[in-house]
Design an enzyme around this catalytic site. Structure first.
Site, PDB file in Angstrom:
ATOM      1  CD  GLU A  67      -6.964  -2.188  26.161  1.00 45.76           C
ATOM      2  OE1 GLU A  67      -6.012  -2.942  25.890  1.00 45.76           O
ATOM      3  OE2 GLU A  67      -7.842  -1.888  25.332  1.00 45.76           O
TER       4      GLU A  67
ATOM      5  CG  PHE B 244       2.698  -1.302   9.849  1.00 46.58           C
ATOM      6  CD1 PHE B 244       2.790  -0.462   8.748  1.00 46.58           C
ATOM      7  CD2 PHE B 244       3.829  -1.982  10.266  1.00 46.58           C
ATOM      8  CE1 PHE B 244       3.984  -0.319   8.054  1.00 46.58           C
ATOM      9  CE2 PHE B 244       5.032  -1.839   9.581  1.00 46.58           C
ATOM     10  CZ  PHE B 244       5.108  -1.002   8.473  1.00 46.58           C
TER      11      PHE B 244
ATOM     12  CD  GLU C 154      -7.600   2.220  23.417  1.00 41.83           C
ATOM     13  OE1 GLU C 154      -7.438   1.229  22.692  1.00 41.83           O
ATOM     14  OE2 GLU C 154      -6.900   2.447  24.416  1.00 41.83           O
TER      15      GLU C 154
HETATM   16  C1  GAL Z   1      -5.801  -1.286  22.892  1.00 40.11           C
HETATM   17  C2  GAL Z   1      -4.789  -0.509  23.715  1.00 40.11           C
HETATM   18  C3  GAL Z   1      -4.125   0.572  22.896  1.00 40.11           C
HETATM   19  C4  GAL Z   1      -3.668   0.028  21.580  1.00 40.11           C
HETATM   20  C5  GAL Z   1      -4.832  -0.609  20.875  1.00 40.11           C
HETATM   21  C6  GAL Z   1      -4.495  -1.171  19.521  1.00 40.11           C
HETATM   22  O1  GAL Z   1      -6.156  -2.500  23.453  1.00 40.11           O
HETATM   23  O2  GAL Z   1      -5.408   0.082  24.816  1.00 40.11           O
HETATM   24  O3  GAL Z   1      -3.054   1.117  23.614  1.00 40.11           O
HETATM   25  O4  GAL Z   1      -2.659  -0.921  21.783  1.00 40.11           O
HETATM   26  O5  GAL Z   1      -5.327  -1.657  21.646  1.00 40.11           O
HETATM   27  O6  GAL Z   1      -5.615  -1.740  18.904  1.00 40.11           O
END
Ligand code: GAL
Length: 677
Positions: free
Chosen positions: A161, A369, A319
């Site tokens: 990111e 969490f 993700e």
């Molecule tokens: C994303 C990030 C991850 C994690 C996630 C949590 O933006 O790439 O590493 O932090 O958020 O929601």
């Protein structure tokens, strides 16, 4: 102005044999080796096909400068490979190790007041720092050389990111780089002074050394300078990505990507410029609790991702979450079924799979969490059962892998630069947010099951019947000409207020608004008339207008709706003009939803826009086209059961459907259709 040509050849990421991409971030460095074995066994049980590995592990690989510990990573890579799980291997540059931060605090981002972020987070580094670049390239080379030929490594995940914690840096090194960037863009100081209109407040610069990053409050920054700093910052981060990519390319031909953060925008970097440089367009998507229309926002992001691909080819959801994240005020757990429904919504719109942050819930660390595929409570949980079900479902629908989403008739143009420029500085109405109009028009089509390609503002517009241009604030001549040409060639173009207002230097296009689109639209706005709090005016259809209106004069357009009362009574509010073989509509007001909705109904009828199915709002329907069939995704985001037309093979439950399908509240179906509609 990262003036780097987009590569012609882009290695493709092929879905694993007969499967879609399913998995998530895997952070084994948080666990001891006994847990790794359990992880791999459970990944197999869930049907995981790929994990993103090593994202935050720099400090555990390069334990002190030049000292590497590969043993643990070799072992994890080996375990995954033996289990048939592919690896999207990260360069770990998102989280610099403590020894580096201690030795070189100058790599940290400085805010406008020149305070540095304290070490402890991630991505706190300045993208212009040559010191950081050198260390980052060294670890990138070390990781990529070591694993380039490993058969499990199918893709490279550059950092994480980018821009997420280092979008803008105001340090002196950045200032020097900014001046170089400006010299390259403008050539001479005279051109720069003229572009930014530095006669105002006598800001004229006598040398490039007098130019600084906009460290003054963003409201008073010179608009052109501010916009260029946003561009520069995006370009610096892109340059970092490209530098890592070049290092990887020395040893590997596998696809290289980095995870975007595409939502409504404006984004921290200009993804339209970045997308040409990733081999696989990948996104991280998290729904926001405060958003009452989460399903539609998810669809918007998916449509935007597809619009960032070169030829509407598949992209990848890198993700999302199985439940509550931990970075919102009150983090919302997902409702039963929502993991599957949301995952399928991304796949419907072109993702070749569904991945999550993260595999196993952390017990320690900042995100202890955050939900995960394997929750703290273990496998005897609803989340785990849904993950297993998702793995099976993705296997059942694997035939969509590599296929395109059926072509859309509607394009909607979005532009991060317009968002940056519109939301900075003194404006006629400072509470207006860039994302509002793009989203509301998208929603009206989403509610009618009509597919929209959400495209960068300079995308190829050939073949679209309708092109929606919402608040496209920054519009140079070339961009306006391309949109006008699409209308001349037969498309209908709908332009809203606050489009075509400034050129690429953020200078107002004088002669009446919306400067860049005046001729195409056949109207001329003499004056903006922002509405005050609680102020309402009415249109000729009886609808209310709040927030924004204009004093517009008719040219050779016709009036669709006029202002019925208020200071602009009798003036046009919505117009339409014949433009060559097409039409150009202008919406000068922030319309009430019912009024915008009835315009959409008119356009749907006139242009015969295809509804994928006819169903109530909140029922989503999208088709992907495989070799000789179409696969219809049906998602019921409402709380009512609905009956929908569907004929063919329902792939998840392996049933044949002949005509009608009852889609339960919150339910879904994926149907291979017998005959293409
Ligand atoms: C994303 C990030 C991850 C994690 C996630 C949590 O933006 O790439 O590493 O932090 O958020 O929601």
């Amino acid at each position: 102005m990262a003036d780097v040509a987009a590569p012609d050849h882009r290695p493709q990421l092929r879905p694993p044999q007969g499967r879609l991409f399913f998995g998530g971030d895997y952070n084994p460095e948080q666990w001891d080796p006994a847990v790794w074995r359990e992880d791999v066994r459970l990944m197999q049980e869930a049907g995981v096909t790929i994990v993103s590995l090593g994202i935050f592990s720099w400090g555990l690989i390069e334990t002190s400068e030049g000292v590497y510990d590969w043993e643990w990573l070799d072992e994890v890579v080996g375990l995954l490979h033996e289990a048939g799980i592919a690896i999207d291997l990260a360069t770990p540059t998102a989280a610099p190790p403590s020894w580096l931060l201690t030795a070189h605090p100058e790599i940290l981002v400085l805010d406008p007041e020149h305070h540095s972020q304290r070490p402890g987070g991630r991505l706190g580094w300045c993208p212009s720092s040559p010191v950081f670049r050198e260390y980052a390239m060294r670890i990138t080379a070390a990781v990529s050389e070591r694993y380039a030929n490993h058969p499990a490594v199918v893709m490279w995940h550059v950092s994480n990111e980018l821009g997420g914690g280092n979008a803008r840096c105001y340090c002196d090194v950045s200032a020097v780089r900014f001046r170089e960037w400006l010299t390259e863009r403008y050539g001479t100081l005279d051109v720069l002074n003229s572009a930014w209109g530095t006669g105002f407040w006598g800001h004229r610069f006598g040398s490039f050394e007098e130019v600084f990053p906009p460290r003054c409050p963003r409201d008073v920054a010179i608009p052109g300078l501010f916009l260029d700093y946003e561009r520069f910052s995006s370009d610096e981060l892109l340059a970092h990505y490209l530098a890592e990519k070049a290092v990887i390319r020395r040893s590997s031909d596998a696809p290289v990507t980095t995870n975007f953060m595409v939502g409504l925008g404006p984004h921290v970097v200009d993804y339209a410029a970045w997308s040409a440089h990733v081999d696989v367009v990948a996104n991280d998507h998290y729904t926001l609790v405060r958003d009452p229309q989460r399903a539609q926002e998810l669809a918007f992001a998916g449509d935007r991702m597809r619009g960032l691909t070169r030829d509407r080819e598949p992209w990848l959801l890198m993700e999302h979450s199985t439940g509550a994240p931990s970075w919102q005020e009150r983090n919302r757990a997902k409702d039963p079924g929502e993991i599957l429904r949301n995952s399928l919504a991304h796949v419907a719109r072109g993702s070749d799979g569904a991945m999550f942050f993260q595999w196993r819930a952390s017990t320690a660390g900042t995100e202890q969490f955050h939900s995960a595929m394997l929750p703290h409570a273990g496998t005897d949980t609803r989340v785990w059962r849904e993950i297993v079900e998702l793995g099976q479902s993705l296997t059942s629908i694997a035939e969509v892998g590599g296929s395109s989403v059926a072509p859309a008739q509607v394009a909607l143009l979005v532009d991060d630069e317009s968002g940056w420029a519109l939301e900075q500085g003194l404006k006629p109405h400072r509470a207006l947010r860039y994302g509002f109009e793009p989203r509301r028009w998208h929603q009206l089509f989403w509610e009618r099951q009509i597919l929209v390609d959400v495209l960068p503002a300079d995308a190829d517009l050939a073949g679209y019947d309708l092109i929606v241009v919402p608040t496209l604030y920054v519009t140079d001549e070339a961009r306006a000409a391309r949109i006008a040409a699409a209308a001349e060639a037969g498309a209908t173009v709908l332009v809203t207020y606050l489009s075509g207002i400034v050129d690429a230097t953020s200078r107002v296009l004088a002669g009446g608004y919306p400067g860049a689109f005046r001729d195409l639209l056949g109207v001329r706005t003499e004056e903006f008339r922002p509405l005050q709090r609680e102020e309402i005016v009415h249109l000729s259809d009886g609808s209310e207008v709040a927030e924004w209106s204009e004093d517009t004069v008719l040219g050779d357009a016709e009036v669709v709706l006029g202002y019925a009362d208020g200071p602009g009574a009798g003036r046009p509010a919505v117009t339409r003009r014949r433009a060559g073989d097409g039409h150009a509509w202008y919406v000068s007001a922030r319309l009430a939803q019912e009024s915008a909705s009835s315009i959409v109904d008119t356009l749907v009828d006139e242009l015969q826009l295809r509804r994928e199915i006819v169903a109530p709002a909140g029922v989503e329907a999208v088709r992907r086209r495989t070799g000789d069939a179409s696969v219809l995704f049906l998602l019921n985001h409402t709380s009512e059961d609905v009956d929908v037309e569907a004929t063919g093979r329902e792939l998840i439950t392996a049933r044949d459907l002949t005509g009608t399908l009852r889609l339960p509240a919150g339910g879904w179906a994926v149907v291979r259709e017998v005959a293409r509609p």
